[in-house]
Design an enzyme around this catalytic site. Structure first.
Site, short mmCIF file in Angstrom:
data_model
loop_
_atom_site.label_atom_id
_atom_site.label_comp_id
_atom_site.label_asym_id
_atom_site.label_seq_id
_atom_site.Cartn_x
_atom_site.Cartn_y
_atom_site.Cartn_z
CB CYS A 43 103.62 2.34 30.56
SG CYS A 43 103.13 1.19 29.28
CB CYS A 48 101.16 -1.35 30.55
SG CYS A 48 100.69 0.30 31.02
CE LYS A 51 98.60 -5.31 32.49
NZ LYS A 51 97.89 -4.11 32.86
CE1 TYR A 180 90.76 1.04 34.88
CE2 TYR A 180 91.77 -0.38 33.25
CZ TYR A 180 90.95 0.68 33.57
OH TYR A 180 90.31 1.35 32.57
CD GLU A 184 95.25 -5.16 34.70
OE1 GLU A 184 94.71 -4.85 33.63
OE2 GLU A 184 96.30 -4.62 35.09
CG HIS A 440 81.13 -18.95 11.22
ND1 HIS A 440 80.52 -18.88 12.45
CD2 HIS A 440 81.07 -20.24 10.83
CE1 HIS A 440 80.10 -20.09 12.78
NE2 HIS A 440 80.42 -20.93 11.81
CD GLU A 445 80.33 -16.21 14.25
OE1 GLU A 445 79.54 -16.27 13.30
OE2 GLU A 445 81.13 -17.13 14.51
P1 NDP Z 1 91.57 2.33 40.65
O1 NDP Z 1 91.19 3.75 40.77
O2 NDP Z 1 91.23 1.59 39.41
O3 NDP Z 1 90.99 1.52 41.87
C1 NDP Z 1 91.28 1.87 43.19
C2 NDP Z 1 90.53 0.93 44.09
O4 NDP Z 1 90.96 1.11 45.43
C3 NDP Z 1 89.04 1.16 44.05
O5 NDP Z 1 88.41 -0.09 44.05
C4 NDP Z 1 88.78 1.92 45.35
O6 NDP Z 1 87.51 1.68 45.87
C5 NDP Z 1 89.82 1.32 46.25
N1 NDP Z 1 90.21 2.19 47.35
C6 NDP Z 1 90.55 3.49 47.29
N2 NDP Z 1 90.91 3.96 48.51
C7 NDP Z 1 90.78 2.92 49.37
C8 NDP Z 1 91.00 2.77 50.75
N3 NDP Z 1 91.43 3.78 51.50
N4 NDP Z 1 90.77 1.57 51.30
C9 NDP Z 1 90.35 0.54 50.55
N5 NDP Z 1 90.14 0.62 49.23
C10 NDP Z 1 90.35 1.80 48.63
O7 NDP Z 1 93.15 2.32 40.93
P2 NDP Z 1 94.26 1.22 40.68
O8 NDP Z 1 95.24 1.47 41.78
O9 NDP Z 1 93.72 -0.13 40.51
O10 NDP Z 1 94.86 1.71 39.30
C11 NDP Z 1 95.23 3.07 39.08
C12 NDP Z 1 94.96 3.47 37.67
O11 NDP Z 1 95.94 2.88 36.82
C13 NDP Z 1 93.64 2.98 37.11
O12 NDP Z 1 92.59 3.86 37.39
C14 NDP Z 1 93.88 2.89 35.65
O13 NDP Z 1 93.55 4.11 35.05
C15 NDP Z 1 95.38 2.63 35.56
N6 NDP Z 1 95.62 1.22 35.18
C16 NDP Z 1 95.21 0.78 33.97
C17 NDP Z 1 95.40 -0.52 33.59
C18 NDP Z 1 94.93 -0.99 32.26
O14 NDP Z 1 94.68 -0.16 31.38
N7 NDP Z 1 94.74 -2.30 32.06
C19 NDP Z 1 96.08 -1.48 34.47
C20 NDP Z 1 96.45 -0.92 35.73
C21 NDP Z 1 96.23 0.38 36.05
P3 NDP Z 1 86.21 2.50 45.39
O15 NDP Z 1 85.83 1.87 44.08
O16 NDP Z 1 85.24 2.23 46.49
O17 NDP Z 1 86.62 3.92 45.29
#
Ligand code: NDP
Length: 463
Positions: A43, A48, A51, A180, A184, A440, A445
């Protein structure tokens, strides 16, 4: 307990581990904590915090453009990536020192080393080449970006870790994933002037969120100039003679870019820690440590919290789990972390702030759903002329009137989600929202002034 060097030894100095160490030490427990990289964990060091700083950096071009409608003449701006990276490094070093100091200030002992569990009460500290003993052990080693060895040319790709510290800002980037991190970073790089393409294998970015928000964010990002290719996936990445990369997508399209970033999920850090040796149970799919509702592993005195357990990968969840662990292990007050109704934000541009059930999830679980929906241009975009809509949506159970979900897309949605987390957690009803006076003029709101449902969904049918 007195026979051990420590009452508690924590492995991993991220948000969860540091919190547990600090709070247990403040209770007078003898606490040690080992971190092999930098205190603060994902983080603070490469998640976080940096980022969000980069999100701020990437928003300035829009602020400069919007200022014109308010009478400002803004000279042509220029951006220096190295300055941003250096300033970010200074800030995370400051936070890292605070994290370490907080543990030590509470009476805990910090170690810069990799730690391995060699026996349920014995930990080997590798850099110091010695062992220590502990009554209780907490594993909080977090996770890391999932690699993609099946992708030919994956060795040319970067992950979020590297994206923060690139030597140069790329001219063009392809980001694979629709979660995410992918969303982002697509907004960050685009805002900093990088030609950005998001490649997502599914139907719509940000699965698990409300479809209305997903679609509207997708449209808004495209309007800004981010290219989003859904139902697409890369088949190979190869290096060209000029040093750039060719990403070959399914269907034959080739993207020539300077960087390919993979953001395809995160996996738990459980390797080479001695866990198999002492018989800690892990899941077959991801290698996550299995825990009971109180974060206890199958070995009585060993516990695990945060991303290494792959329950909910969010910093505040790890911190909450740490607090519950201390209650359970040291205060004779067994407390199971509550993972229900977690507010969350995606720092996309515009932001998403959300808590509770999406419309689709609610429809599966409830027979009569009311949807309250407002889509409007936020006031700040009237004079700026920016063509961007804000979306506010409440999902309400028609029978009990309980607000099941609140979903916002627009400026400061993350801040709003935090506040909405309270009434939704408390189980308040739409009537409670209705009798709340509006503030307001604000965008939020709308949350208390949407008196009539926009539509209802009865037994799965929209009416
Ligand atoms: P996520 O689980 O959010 O997303 C992973 C993405 O990768 C999905 O869209 C998935 O597709 C895709 N994917 C998985 N495997 C493959 C593959 N082999 N080929 C192509 N695409 C693939 O993971 P992130 O890496 O974005 O983030 C990890 C975690 O970190 C998040 O789940 C979140 O909990 C945390 N995080 C939180 C943030 C916040 O609170 N603002 C910011 C950043 C991270 P599909 O949907 O089809 O499975």
């Amino acid at each position: 307990m007195a026979g051990y060097d420590y009452d508690l030894f924590v492995i991993g100095g991220g948000s969860g581990g540091v919190r547990a160490a600090r709070v247990a030490a403040a209770l007078g427990k003898r606490v040690g904590i080992a971190e092999e990289y930098r205190f603060g964990g994902t983080c603070v060091i490469r998640g976080c915090v940096p980022k969000k700083l980069y999100v701020y950096a990437s928003q300035f071009p829009e602020h400069f453009a919007d200022a014109v409608g308010y009478g400002w003449t803004v000279p042509e701006a220029s951006f220096d990536w190295q300055t941003l990276v250096a300033n970010k490094d200074r800030e995370i070093s400051r936070l890292e020192a605070i994290y370490k100091k907080n543990v030590e200030g509470s009476g805990g002992e910090t170690f810069h080393t990799r730690a391995m569990i060699v026996d349920p009460h014995v930990i080997h500290l590798l850099s110091e080449d010695r062992t220590v003993t502990a009554d209780q052990i907490l594993i909080a080693t977090g996770g890391r970006p999932a690699a993609h060895p099946a992708l030919p040319g994956h060795e040319h790709c970067i992950f979020s870790n590297e994206a923060f510290d690139l030597k140069e800002l790329p001219k063009a980037i392809m980001i694979e994933g629709g979660g995410y991190i992918a969303v982002e970073f697509a907004n960050i790089f685009h805002g900093l002037g990088v030609d950005t393409t998001l490649v997502y294998r599914g139907q719509e970015i940000l699965g698990r969120f409300d479809m209305d928000l997903r679609r509207t964010l997708h449209e808004t990002m495209e309007k800004k100039g981010i290219k989003i290719l859904c139902h697409s996936v890369s088949e190979s990445v190869s290096k060209r003679p000029d040093g750039r990369l060719d990403a070959q997508l399914i269907g034959g399209q080739v993207l020539t870019v300077d960087q390919v970033m993979l953001a395809i999920g995160r996996i738990p850090n459980t390797e080479n820690m001695g866990l198999e040796g002492i018989g800690i149970e892990m899941t077959a799919a991801t290698g996550a440590i299995k825990v009971d509702p109180y974060s206890r592993t199958n070995i009585d005195n060993i516990w695990a919290i945060g991303d290494v357990t792959n329950r909910v990968q969010l910093t505040p969840v790890a911190i909450h789990e740490a607090m519950c662990f201390v209650e359970t292990a040291f205060k004779d007050n067994p407390t199971a972390p509550d993972h229900d109704t977690i507010a969350t934000a995606v720092f996309s541009q515009p932001e998403i702030g959300t808590v509770g059930l999406s419309e689709d999830e609610a429809v599966k679980r409830f027979a009569d759903i009311e949807i309250y929906r407002a889509s409007f241009r936020p006031m700040r975009h009237t004079l700026s002329g920016r063509d961007e809509k804000m979306l506010i949506k409440l999902v309400v159970d028609g029978a009990s009137r309980r607000v099941l979900g609140a979903h916002i897309l627009g400026p400061d949605a993350g801040e709003m989600a935090q506040l909405l987390g309270i009434p939704l957690k408390a189980g308040l009803t739409k009537d409670d929202f209705d009798r709340t006076m509006a503030v307001h003029p604000t965008a939020s709101e709308e949350l208390v002034t949407m008196y009539k449902p926009t539509y209802r969904v009865k037994d799965g049918e929209r009416v």
